[in-house]
Design an enzyme around this catalytic site. Structure first.
Site, PDB file in Angstrom:
ATOM      1  N   GLN A  25       9.895   0.364  -6.734  1.00 11.23           N
ATOM      2  CA  GLN A  25      11.064  -0.455  -6.394  1.00 11.23           C
ATOM      3  C   GLN A  25      11.434  -1.288  -7.623  1.00 11.23           C
ATOM      4  OE1 GLN A  25      12.687  -0.214  -3.617  1.00 11.23           O
ATOM      5  NE2 GLN A  25      11.269   0.660  -2.138  1.00 11.23           N
ATOM      6  N   TYR A  54       6.490   9.154   2.870  1.00  5.44           N
ATOM      7  CA  TYR A  54       7.256   8.920   1.635  1.00  5.44           C
ATOM      8  C   TYR A  54       6.640   7.686   0.942  1.00  5.44           C
ATOM      9  CZ  TYR A  54      10.384  11.613   4.661  1.00  5.44           C
ATOM     10  OH  TYR A  54      10.894  12.534   5.543  1.00  5.44           O
ATOM     11  N   ASP A  75       3.382  11.828   0.053  1.00  5.17           N
ATOM     12  CA  ASP A  75       4.521  11.883  -0.867  1.00  5.17           C
ATOM     13  C   ASP A  75       4.457  13.232  -1.586  1.00  5.17           C
ATOM     14  OD1 ASP A  75       6.483   9.510  -2.152  1.00  5.17           O
ATOM     15  OD2 ASP A  75       6.182  11.256  -3.458  1.00  5.17           O
ATOM     16  N   ASP A 119       9.888   5.682   4.634  1.00  2.07           N
ATOM     17  CA  ASP A 119      10.700   5.103   3.557  1.00  2.07           C
ATOM     18  C   ASP A 119      11.299   6.264   2.745  1.00  2.07           C
ATOM     19  OD1 ASP A 119      11.851   3.578   1.588  1.00  2.07           O
ATOM     20  OD2 ASP A 119       9.983   2.737   0.811  1.00  2.07           O
ATOM     21  N   CYS A 146      17.158   3.061   2.200  1.00  2.00           N
ATOM     22  CA  CYS A 146      17.990   2.634   1.062  1.00  2.00           C
ATOM     23  C   CYS A 146      19.411   3.170   1.227  1.00  2.00           C
ATOM     24  CB  CYS A 146      17.373   3.076  -0.262  1.00  2.00           C
ATOM     25  SG  CYS A 146      17.013   4.819  -0.333  1.00  2.00           S
TER      26      CYS A 146
END
Ligand SMILES: C[S@@+](CC[C@H](N)C(=O)[O-])C[C@H]1O[C@@H](n2cnc3c(N)ncnc32)[C@H](O)[C@@H]1O
Length: 188
Positions: A25, A54, A75, A119, A146
């Protein structure tokens, strides 16, 4: 730049190594607030088994690791998972397993999960993942998004089994049209 080139970052009381080709991030100040929002629900639910889908470099899973018995992070980026395993050691965390694969290749293998954190990238959740999220029937899903457009699409589909407890936006990317959100869903 090579995989050996790394940055070190601290979020709360946890430290993270990030290789140049790994995800991290970009707004450090708000990342702590975002993760604290996730942590608030985890502390409240005291889950035994958590999926961190994720998971990137393992940041969210490691951040909440003192408040869950067992965590599985997934991931599909090899560099992220290499760093996630380094970060697990760095923070002396023993209750997380990281898997390098696509979420949609593994999502049908999980049972008895108390809490799921997703996420995903801007594309949101794929259909198979949405179908199995509803079959696993974890009491709580925390959706970190997001992209409000794909979040809204996915929430509409998950609404068959889950109600929205709340959605909280975070201005992670000021002066852009991008908005990060944490959405907490409860099993109906
Ligand atoms: C928005 S990032 C979230 C990372 C992490 N949760 C964090 O807070 O730093 C999305 C992550 O999803 C991963 N990803 C994208 N598509 C995927 C898939 N189909 N299966 C598993 N991981 C995927 C990317 O590698 C990236 O690390």
């Amino acid at each position: 730049m090579s995989q050996e080139d790394t940055l070190k970052s601290t979020i709360g009381d946890k430290e993270f190594i990030i290789s140049y080709s790994s995800f991290f991030q970009i707004n450090r100040k708000l990342t702590k607030r975002l993760y604290d929002e996730v942590l608030k629900t985890v502390k409240n639910k005291k889950p035994n088994k958590v999926l961190d889908l994720y998971c990137g470099t393992g940041t969210i899973g490691i951040y909440i690791s003192d408040f869950a018995k067992e965590i599985i992070g997934i991931d599909n980026n090899g560099s992220n998972i290499l760093d996630a395993n380094k970060n697990k050691k760095l923070n002396k965390v023993n209750n997380i397993e990281f898997i390098c694969d696509k979420v949609e290749n593994r999502i049908d293998t999980f049972k008895n999960i108390d809490l799921i954190i997703v996420d995903p990238p801007r594309a949101g959740l794929d259909n198979k993942t949405k179908e199995y999220l509803q079959k696993i029937k974890s009491k709580t899903i925390i959706y970190v998004s997001c992209d409000p457009v794909t979040l809204s699409r996915d929430l509409k589909e998950l609404n068959e089994s889950y109600i929205i407890n709340y959605i909280k936006p975070f201005n992670m990317f000021p002066k852009t049209y991008h908005v990060e959100c944490v959405c907490v869903l409860k099993l109906k």
